[in-house]
Design an enzyme around this catalytic site. Structure first.
Site, PDB file in Angstrom:
ATOM      1  CG  HIS A   1      -0.834  -3.658  11.938  1.00 40.31           C
ATOM      2  ND1 HIS A   1      -1.066  -4.767  12.733  1.00 40.31           N
ATOM      3  CD2 HIS A   1      -1.726  -3.731  10.915  1.00 40.31           C
ATOM      4  CE1 HIS A   1      -2.061  -5.476  12.212  1.00 40.31           C
ATOM      5  NE2 HIS A   1      -2.460  -4.867  11.103  1.00 40.31           N
TER       6      HIS A   1
ATOM      7  CG  HIS B   1       2.458  -7.771  13.628  1.00 40.61           C
ATOM      8  ND1 HIS B   1       1.451  -6.990  13.112  1.00 40.61           N
ATOM      9  CD2 HIS B   1       2.764  -8.680  12.672  1.00 40.61           C
ATOM     10  CE1 HIS B   1       1.160  -7.408  11.891  1.00 40.61           C
ATOM     11  NE2 HIS B   1       1.942  -8.440  11.597  1.00 40.61           N
TER      12      HIS B   1
ATOM     13  CD  GLU C   1       1.286  -3.630  15.202  1.00 38.18           C
ATOM     14  OE1 GLU C   1       1.910  -4.592  14.714  1.00 38.18           O
ATOM     15  OE2 GLU C   1       0.041  -3.625  15.320  1.00 38.18           O
TER      16      GLU C   1
ATOM     17  CD  GLU D   1       1.455  -9.324  17.733  1.00 42.83           C
ATOM     18  OE1 GLU D   1       1.836  -8.158  18.020  1.00 42.83           O
ATOM     19  OE2 GLU D   1       0.596  -9.567  16.857  1.00 42.83           O
TER      20      GLU D   1
END
Length: 375
Positions: free
Chosen positions: A167, A260, A170, A336
């Protein structure tokens, strides 16, 4: 008083100017090409020295992750090296994020998170590829024809895959990669020396160069969310994933981490692969043990906040971590990091920052070494 000027015609730029009145501006975020996703912004304001800017980004109620805006601060830089938190407020009723900042110099850059440009990406890859013991592979090309870069290093039997920025908005993920690569290519770093002896690393610092350059949040050049393509990637929609998965088939991972950023959760956490068809408690425990080690090694990481676990047999195999864990029988995970601050270790000046991303990269590698030693 003259109006400020706002531009975004540069690498990863994204903003639409709705109106300007002196030092105030009304703005909107453009959607990813051929997609409904919108959240990433990156723009430049000039004519701003000593003026209190009021920048209101409207129409955010239909952004991809509206829960990302409460308690969030935009990032600002006047030298494009140091990124601070710009005081921001969100009006849920109006769907408007308002950023207030008074620059000392005439130009200031604003972004959803500190950008990681494709030029910096190429510098990162070139420097790493020139390091002793590192080999470079071009796994394939993106829709726009950009290379999918892969760096290989180490002489050990354990195959480790690290990959990031599926992504593109990110950007935390590639700052993490910069920290990890600086560690692994340092000939005098004891963690790196031991890891290079025990492991062979395959590292893809940016899986989505097209979305990165185009200023997308989540998709490639034609609106494909790459992290929903791992079950059946195609040359037409997701050549980036196809190239990476084919390379994994040739060098099957014993450990894999997909890096991410998360819009809403103000914490650093790992997501695992619960619910895959081939789940075993032994495989799951390999992941949980790594999670516990990382939590012990760095106060930036925690295990209370995160995503709900899939129920048995209900994991989405189109998502990378699930596909990799199920396909190769290895511990795989999604790391994350927040766009907001890390509430467990807040930093009022910068919030979660590129510097902290890089430090976390080394902490994750040190945790991997401990995990291997206990295996």
């Amino acid at each position: 008083m003259t109006d400020i000027a706002i531009d975004c015609a540069f690498d990863s730029g994204n903003i639409e100017v709705l109106g300007v009145d002196g030092a105030k501006a009304r703005l909107a975020v453009r959607k990813d090409n051929q997609s409904e996703f919108k959240q990433w912004f990156h723009f430049r304001v000039s004519g701003a020295a000593g003026r209190e800017l009021e920048l209101t980004i409207e129409q955010m109620e239909d952004s991809a992750y509206p829960l990302g805006w409460p308690n969030y601060n935009a990032r600002v830089s006047e030298d494009r090296e140091y990124w601070a938190a710009a005081p921001s407020s969100y009006d849920k009723g109006k769907g408007a994020l308002t950023i207030r900042y008074t620059p000392a110099s005439d130009i200031a850059w604003f972004a959803y998170f500190a950008p990681y440009s494709m030029e910096r990406h190429h510098d990162l890859v070139a420097e790493a590829a020139a390091s002793e013991g590192v080999t470079y592979r071009r796994l394939g090309t993106s829709i726009d024809g950009q290379p999918i870069d892969c760096l290989t290093l180490g002489e050990g039997d354990k195959i480790v895959w690290l990959y990031a920025r599926q992504h593109p908005g990110e950007t935390q993920a590639e700052w993490w990669m910069e920290g990890a690569l600086e560690c692994l290519t340092d000939p005098s770093d004891p963690v790196a020396m031991s890891l290079r002896e025990k492991c062979t690393f395959h590292i893809v610092p940016n899986c989505n160069p097209d979305g990165s350059r185009r200023g997308h949040l989540r998709t490639n050049a034609i609106g494909t969310n790459l992290n929903r393509e791992w079950h059946e990637p195609s040359a037409e929609k997701s050549p980036e994933v196809l190239a990476i998965r084919d390379a994994m088939d040739a060098d099957k991972p014993d450990f894999a981490m997909d890096v991410h950023g998360d819009e809403a959760i103000p914490a650093i956490f790992l997501a695992g692969f619960e619910g895959i068809p081939n789940w075993s408690d032994e495989q799951g425990e390999h992941f949980y043990r790594y999670q516990r080690i990382l939590a012990r090694r760095t106060p930036d990481f925690q295990m209370e906040k995160g995503y709900p676990k899939s129920r048995p047999g209900e994991a989405n195999l189109a998502i990378s971590t699930n596909q990799v864990a199920d396909r190769y029988g290895c511990p795989a995970m999604t790391l994350e990091m927040p766009y907001k601050d890390n509430d467990d270790r807040p930093d009022p000046e910068q919030n979660w920052s590129p510097e902290r991303c890089k430090l976390l990269g080394r902490d994750c590698l040190a945790a991997l070494l401990e995990w291997l030693d206990e295996d």
